[in-house]
Design a protein around this motif. Structure first.
Motif, short mmCIF file in Angstrom:
data_model
loop_
_atom_site.label_atom_id
_atom_site.label_comp_id
_atom_site.label_asym_id
_atom_site.label_seq_id
_atom_site.Cartn_x
_atom_site.Cartn_y
_atom_site.Cartn_z
N ASP A 121 -0.14 4.12 -8.15
CA ASP A 121 0.18 4.77 -9.43
C ASP A 121 1.55 5.41 -9.29
OD1 ASP A 121 0.40 6.39 -11.68
OD2 ASP A 121 -1.70 7.00 -11.62
N VAL A 122 2.55 4.84 -9.93
CA VAL A 122 3.93 5.32 -9.78
C VAL A 122 4.13 6.75 -10.29
CG1 VAL A 122 4.95 3.02 -9.77
CG2 VAL A 122 4.70 4.23 -11.94
N ARG A 123 3.20 7.24 -11.09
CA ARG A 123 3.32 8.62 -11.56
C ARG A 123 3.09 9.62 -10.43
NH1 ARG A 123 -1.11 8.13 -16.08
NH2 ARG A 123 -1.99 7.09 -14.28
N ASN A 124 2.46 9.15 -9.34
CA ASN A 124 2.13 10.04 -8.23
C ASN A 124 2.98 9.79 -6.98
OD1 ASN A 124 0.04 11.16 -9.80
ND2 ASN A 124 -1.33 9.52 -9.19
N GLU A 162 0.78 -1.24 0.00
CA GLU A 162 0.00 0.00 0.00
C GLU A 162 0.81 1.30 0.00
OE1 GLU A 162 -3.25 0.46 -0.28
OE2 GLU A 162 -3.74 -1.65 -0.34
N VAL A 163 2.13 1.21 0.03
CA VAL A 163 2.94 2.43 0.08
C VAL A 163 2.61 3.31 -1.13
CG1 VAL A 163 5.27 3.38 0.11
CG2 VAL A 163 4.78 1.24 1.32
N GLY A 164 2.23 4.55 -0.85
CA GLY A 164 1.92 5.50 -1.91
C GLY A 164 0.45 5.62 -2.24
N ASN A 165 -0.40 4.81 -1.63
CA ASN A 165 -1.84 4.87 -1.92
C ASN A 165 -2.59 5.87 -1.06
OD1 ASN A 165 -2.07 3.14 -4.10
ND2 ASN A 165 -2.20 1.34 -2.81
N GLY A 166 -1.93 6.48 -0.10
CA GLY A 166 -2.60 7.44 0.78
C GLY A 166 -3.25 6.75 1.97
N GLY A 167 -3.47 7.54 3.01
CA GLY A 167 -4.17 7.02 4.18
C GLY A 167 -3.27 6.55 5.31
N MET A 168 -1.97 6.55 5.10
CA MET A 168 -1.05 6.14 6.16
C MET A 168 -0.01 7.22 6.38
SD MET A 168 -0.09 2.15 5.64
CE MET A 168 -1.14 1.06 4.71
N SER A 169 0.54 7.24 7.58
CA SER A 169 1.63 8.16 7.88
C SER A 169 2.94 7.59 7.32
CB SER A 169 1.77 8.35 9.39
OG SER A 169 2.24 7.15 9.99
N LYS A 170 3.98 8.38 7.31
CA LYS A 170 5.28 7.91 6.85
C LYS A 170 5.72 6.69 7.65
CE LYS A 170 10.13 9.13 6.39
NZ LYS A 170 11.17 10.13 6.61
N ASN A 175 7.89 8.49 -0.39
CA ASN A 175 7.46 7.12 -0.69
C ASN A 175 8.47 6.40 -1.57
OD1 ASN A 175 5.13 7.27 0.85
ND2 ASN A 175 3.91 8.03 -0.85
N THR A 176 9.09 7.12 -2.49
CA THR A 176 10.13 6.54 -3.34
C THR A 176 11.31 6.07 -2.48
OG1 THR A 176 9.45 7.92 -5.20
CG2 THR A 176 11.66 6.96 -5.31
N GLU A 177 11.66 6.86 -1.48
CA GLU A 177 12.75 6.47 -0.58
C GLU A 177 12.38 5.22 0.22
OE1 GLU A 177 13.48 10.02 1.68
OE2 GLU A 177 14.53 10.98 0.01
#
Length: 90
Positions: free
Chosen positions: A51-54, A21-29, A59-61
């Motif tokens: 969506d890797v475009r977003n 789910e990393v990058g889908n929103g709804g969670m803290s770092k 999140n990339t790190e």
């Protein structure tokens, strides 16, 4: 629940707890870091589920953390297991 299948994790047969789910929103770092780390020690496929475009730099790190990826992709493919269960006193 995935821990119950740990003995079956090995090259050619990986446990898959669901979507990363990393990058889908709804969670803290910190929640994303824990989520990615749990996938890694569970020997789950590290398939990006957003969506890797977003993807943000943060999140990339997280998904590019080489040490965590190495844990996931070690040659023997041994999945982590619980050593003990913590019991609440409540």
């Amino acid at each position: 629940m995935n821990e119950g299948y740990a003995e079956h994790a090995r090259p050619g047969g990986w446990n898959d707890p669901d979507m990363l789910e990393v990058g889908n929103g709804g969670m803290s770092k910190n929640e994303y870091i824990v989520h990615f780390s749990l996938w890694a020690i569970s020997k789950a496929p590290l398939l990006i589920g957003c969506d890797v475009r977003n993807l943000t730099k943060e999140n990339t790190e997280i998904i590019g953390n080489k040490e965590v990826i190495q844990v996931n992709q070690d040659p023997p493919g041994v999945q982590a297991k619980k050593l003990r269960r913590m019991v609440s006193e409540r």
